[in-house]
Structures are given as C-alpha cells and as structure tokens.
Design a protein around this motif. Sequence first.
Motif, mmCIF file in Angstrom:
data_model
loop_
_atom_site.group_PDB
_atom_site.id
_atom_site.type_symbol
_atom_site.label_atom_id
_atom_site.label_comp_id
_atom_site.label_asym_id
_atom_site.label_seq_id
_atom_site.Cartn_x
_atom_site.Cartn_y
_atom_site.Cartn_z
ATOM 1 N N GLY A 54 0.820 -1.208 0.000
ATOM 2 C CA GLY A 54 0.000 0.000 0.000
ATOM 3 C C GLY A 54 0.849 1.251 0.000
ATOM 4 N N LEU A 55 1.915 1.248 0.797
ATOM 5 C CA LEU A 55 2.802 2.400 0.879
ATOM 6 C C LEU A 55 3.496 2.643 -0.449
ATOM 7 N N TYR A 56 3.988 1.578 -1.074
ATOM 8 C CA TYR A 56 4.684 1.736 -2.356
ATOM 9 C C TYR A 56 3.727 2.134 -3.462
ATOM 10 N N ALA A 57 2.471 1.675 -3.387
ATOM 11 C CA ALA A 57 1.478 2.121 -4.368
ATOM 12 C C ALA A 57 1.210 3.611 -4.217
ATOM 13 N N ASP A 58 1.183 4.092 -2.972
ATOM 14 C CA ASP A 58 1.022 5.519 -2.735
ATOM 15 C C ASP A 58 2.202 6.296 -3.310
ATOM 16 N N ARG A 93 20.679 8.678 17.633
ATOM 17 C CA ARG A 93 19.269 8.543 17.958
ATOM 18 C C ARG A 93 18.491 9.615 17.208
ATOM 19 N N VAL A 94 17.388 9.194 16.591
ATOM 20 C CA VAL A 94 16.546 10.094 15.804
ATOM 21 C C VAL A 94 15.118 9.978 16.318
ATOM 22 N N TRP A 95 14.506 11.121 16.620
ATOM 23 C CA TRP A 95 13.114 11.136 17.091
ATOM 24 C C TRP A 95 12.228 11.732 16.008
ATOM 25 N N HIS A 96 11.153 11.017 15.698
ATOM 26 C CA HIS A 96 10.200 11.477 14.688
ATOM 27 C C HIS A 96 8.794 11.420 15.268
ATOM 28 N N GLN A 97 7.999 12.419 14.924
ATOM 29 C CA GLN A 97 6.612 12.432 15.381
ATOM 30 C C GLN A 97 5.726 13.134 14.367
ATOM 31 N N ASP A 98 4.538 12.568 14.158
ATOM 32 C CA ASP A 98 3.527 13.171 13.301
ATOM 33 C C ASP A 98 2.481 13.815 14.201
ATOM 34 N N ARG A 99 2.364 15.127 14.139
ATOM 35 C CA ARG A 99 1.427 15.854 14.991
ATOM 36 C C ARG A 99 0.006 15.853 14.425
ATOM 37 N N ALA A 100 -0.157 15.367 13.193
ATOM 38 C CA ALA A 100 -1.462 15.458 12.538
ATOM 39 C C ALA A 100 -2.328 14.224 12.749
ATOM 40 N N GLY A 101 -1.756 13.104 13.190
ATOM 41 C CA GLY A 101 -2.562 11.894 13.329
ATOM 42 C C GLY A 101 -1.798 10.757 13.945
ATOM 43 N N ASP A 102 -2.420 9.575 13.950
ATOM 44 C CA ASP A 102 -1.836 8.470 14.712
ATOM 45 C C ASP A 102 -1.989 7.115 14.024
ATOM 46 N N PHE A 103 -1.993 7.100 12.688
ATOM 47 C CA PHE A 103 -2.171 5.824 11.987
ATOM 48 C C PHE A 103 -0.879 4.998 12.050
ATOM 49 N N THR A 104 0.116 5.359 11.261
ATOM 50 C CA THR A 104 1.392 4.644 11.296
ATOM 51 C C THR A 104 2.538 5.642 11.130
ATOM 52 N N ALA A 159 -0.966 10.118 8.703
ATOM 53 C CA ALA A 159 -1.812 10.578 9.798
ATOM 54 C C ALA A 159 -3.080 9.736 9.928
ATOM 55 N N SER A 160 -3.620 9.292 8.821
ATOM 56 C CA SER A 160 -4.836 8.477 8.821
ATOM 57 C C SER A 160 -4.838 7.656 7.546
ATOM 58 N N PRO A 161 -5.676 6.614 7.458
ATOM 59 C CA PRO A 161 -5.724 5.833 6.213
ATOM 60 C C PRO A 161 -6.144 6.664 5.002
ATOM 61 N N GLU A 162 -6.810 7.790 5.245
ATOM 62 C CA GLU A 162 -7.268 8.633 4.155
ATOM 63 C C GLU A 162 -6.203 9.638 3.709
ATOM 64 N N ALA A 163 -5.165 9.838 4.516
ATOM 65 C CA ALA A 163 -4.150 10.847 4.226
ATOM 66 C C ALA A 163 -3.014 10.252 3.401
ATOM 67 N N ASP A 164 -2.325 11.124 2.667
ATOM 68 C CA ASP A 164 -1.134 10.699 1.940
ATOM 69 C C ASP A 164 0.030 10.535 2.907
ATOM 70 N N PRO A 165 0.918 9.583 2.661
ATOM 71 C CA PRO A 165 2.122 9.476 3.505
ATOM 72 C C PRO A 165 3.036 10.668 3.268
#
Length: 563
Positions: A54-58, A93-104, A159-165
């Motif tokens: 799914g990710l590669y298709a996106d 060490r690298v810290w990453h966070q998405d502030r817009a959602g919580d999908f993956t 952020a969500s299944p509906e959002a683009d990665p």
Amino acid sequence: MHLVTDDQLSSITAALQNCTEGQARALQPSDPTDAAAIKSLLELSGKTPQTHPGLYADLERLAGQPAGPDQHENQVLDIVDSGRDASGRATARVWHQDRAGDFTSGSLALVLDTESGRPLALGHANRVGGGLAPAATRTESAQPATPTMTTVGFGHSQASPEADPVFGLTSRTTSVGAAGDVSMIDATVTAPVTTKGHSAVQIGLGRLTGGVDLDYFFVQDTNNQPALVVPFTGSVNTQQPLANVDSNGQFTSGLTLDTKLYSLKGVSYIQHNSSQSINTQVTGNTSTNVVSWNYPYDPNDPPNAYTSLMYGALAAANDSLTAFYFAFGIPVANPVAPVFQFNVCSYDWPDQPSVYCKQILDLQFWWHCLAEGTLVTLADGSTLEIEKVDNTKRVRTGSGTGSLAVEATTRGLHHTVAPDHPVTGVYRLSTAGGHQLILTGGHPVATPAGLIRASDLEVGDEVLTADGVDEVAELALDDFDRVFANLKLIDHGDRARGLTTAVGTFVANGIVVGDFESLTQLHYNNTHTLEYMTARIPERYHTDYESTLAAIASDNVRYGGHF
C-alpha cells in the motif's frame, strides 16, 4: 546491521545535497532524487514492496502528481544524539513524530563516516497509534566510531488511512575526535526525578496543594490550557577548560541551548518567560570545569515568572508519556572541538547512547481542579461533580461495591476536527434506563464482555451501569468542541494492597466507564490488534499493517519492551 548497497548510499547522498545542516526538510515523491532516497531509506527500514504494498502504491501515485502543499509542517524530525558509545562504537538517535494523526509512522538513524561515506551504524523504529517513533542505531552491529561522522535521520508517517504518507530527511555532522577515553561523562541530573517509585516522573498542574503521589506540582489556573512546567537541575564536568565565562560564572557568548517536549500528538517548545533568561540559568565554574543548570522546582511562583522550564500549552500531553529533550552546546578552550555537545533526554530504546547523552525517565502531566459537571459516584454511594473530585476521594468501581482511590485527574480541550470520525467525534450516549453521558469516541465504556470504545458501540448493545446491565438506546454524534475530564485511579495505598493490575473504572452519570490508564491500554490494544484494525482500514493497507505489527512484535521480543 542491514547491508547498505552502493545504489542506496548514492541515492541517500544525492538527497542530502539539498539538506541544510541540522534542519529537517520534506522529501517529495514527485521529485526523482527524493523518490529514490525515499525508497532506499524505506528498504533500510525493512519496508519493501512485498511487506508494504500500500505504501509503495502511494509512492507511485504521488510520483505522478505535482508536489502538493508541504505537509512536513506537522512533522517533527530531530537528531537528539550522535557520537560514540562507551565502547567506542558509532551511535545515533533520531526522534520522529507526526502531529497530525496516529495511523502509522517510522523513523531511521543512519551513521556514516563523513570522510569516506562508509556506513557505521543503522537502526529503525515503527509505531502505530501515534506518539514518538524513536530510532536508535543497533549497538550489536555498530562499527567503531570515526573522528567525524554524519548522522542521517529519516521519518515517514501517515496521519490516517485517508491521508497521503509524508517523508522527511535531516542530517548532522559530529566531530568526536580520535578514539581515546570514551567512558561516560560525569553528569548528574537532580531534577526531574521520581521520589515515589513511579516509572515516569509525575507532574501535577493546577493544584493548590500537592498530591501524595505526585513528584512535583505547580499552581496554575487550569480553566484555560495550562503551560507545561518542568524542574530541571544538574551539572556536567566538561573535563576541559571552559571558554567565555565571566567572573559571575555567566557565559558571555557561545552557549547554545535547545529543548522540546514530545507528547502523543504534539511537540511543545520552550516558552520560558521568567525574570531570568534560559541562558543565564546555566553557569560555569572555571576552576572545576563544571557546568551547572538551575531551573529549580518553584511551585508557588506566578505562571509568568517560573524559574522551572516553562513550555507552551499542549492538551495532548496528558494522553501518554511525554519525552524530554535538552541539548547543550558549551564553549570550551579546545581548538579541535571548541564546543562541548551534551544532551539530556528520555529513555527511548535499549541500545547504547553516546557518551555525551544522559538519559532520564519520561514525564507524565496531570491536570486538576476541573469543572466539567459529570457526576461521579463516590465510594459511599453519593455523587460529586468531577471538578470537585481530587485525590482525597475514593470512587465506586464498576466491578461492584468496591472502590479505588483517585490518584490524579486529566483535562484537555477536545477539538472535533472531523465530527463524523468514529474516534475523534464527540458522542451523546443514552441508555434504555435513562442514563446519559457525553464522551469522546475513544473513551472506554464498560460492557459485560469488557471495555469497548464508545465509537464501537451500537444501539442495542449491553453496557454496565450503576443499576446493572442496560442497553444503548441512542448513540448520537455531537459536533461541538468540549473540554473533557477523566480520572486516574489506583494510588499508593491501593498499590500497597496489591491492586497494581486492577482495571480502573468509575461510574459517570450512572454509566460505568474506564479511567485514564484503561483508556491508554485500550488504545494500545486496539491499534496493536490486526483483526480490530483491518476491519477499520482500507484493504490496500492490510498487508502493510500486518507487516508493521510483526516488526513491532519482533522488537518487543528482542528487547523485552512495549513498543
């Protein structure tokens, strides 16, 4: 360590040419150079077209479209540590966070020898359900550090299944000098620490007096969003002469400081506005080469004059553990490395940090003195508005006539971003027996079979009430923004009696609901259960989600953690 091929290294190096040192930038799938780097970095993260179709298709779909608005504004991507560990190996060490959602989401840390480009260390992390994705290079496969190394940080999320990665890249070059004494530096952190035996440092906001289970409390008016306040004191011996220090121990130039708090759905930046500046609370002793920082615990200072560190308001900080990060750049009289880099940050991964990193417990913030109006049933059967329930009270649990003590309360403004979204929506729950409750879609409601999200209930489902088993008569969406409160149950006395694993429930307007900890656990269980999630996400992401959960499970087994 994963093998980094020449092609992968070449594509990553090409994308780095457009990076500014220490600053994260978005990677655009529509740009051929960025697209090649994205694929290489995903491969190094263990994500292939077979494991994440799914990710590669996106990616393919986005490659054929013009670059859209820069969604990286909702992404946080930081290199929080890099150098050599106590055994002389390269580490980062690298810290990453998405502030817009919580999908993956996911992150990657890659260390290269700056001179040759040779890979020295690599590590990656995966997350579902939101929060910080901290990647640490794997100690067991790391190569010896070289005098100058470049750390590459990569983050990607949806952020969500509906959002683009979205994808991001950052880099930082670190001079660590020739191999020599690589023992851990002499550093001490005296605050924040737990004095109550907690697994995280617990900080209360908005109390007139401190609770017996809190490590710290700060007096603030929490009718509005409270600032996050953190005491921070300690010292470090640089073991080399300090530079630019006057007779009062103040650094006249060259001192750089950077600090952030990372919570479930947000990152809070420093808004220190005391009568002293953040820099003047760091002093150096030229006789001992010891640098001290003093942002002391001061619960009674007015909110605009805290000497403790004060960060911006962040309602989501009480949704999960909050990671702490503070980096020092200390000027020293060393012609080879004139800046002594040192940082303090929360524990994130069992692999070894650099010798210049001091790790501490996560933070956890609690709000108090709330005015929400929901009636909570106390241990004696009487009811009390939730704004009057504090940690002097015991409440009736949903398991019968037993009771649990209130350890803390939580509070946050719930923004209904998508009124019809099953989790972010606000609901009005009515039962056939006449009970009514307004709650968020993600809040746990007790049923005969166990706790379930409010958004997963249907009309006719059985729920537990103070009167026994009842049925859902109506579950209607409410599209207004509201301030919500919750209780955190089980205090030090309950734990001493052996109630450490009890499920915290209480009776709210006659309906049995879960407390803060049960909400957190339910969210974790749901987002880490394949059957639950595949029933709620598009089929094109089923294999991706299954592969991500498998990678997380592998890390849990390998490290004995809870990732």
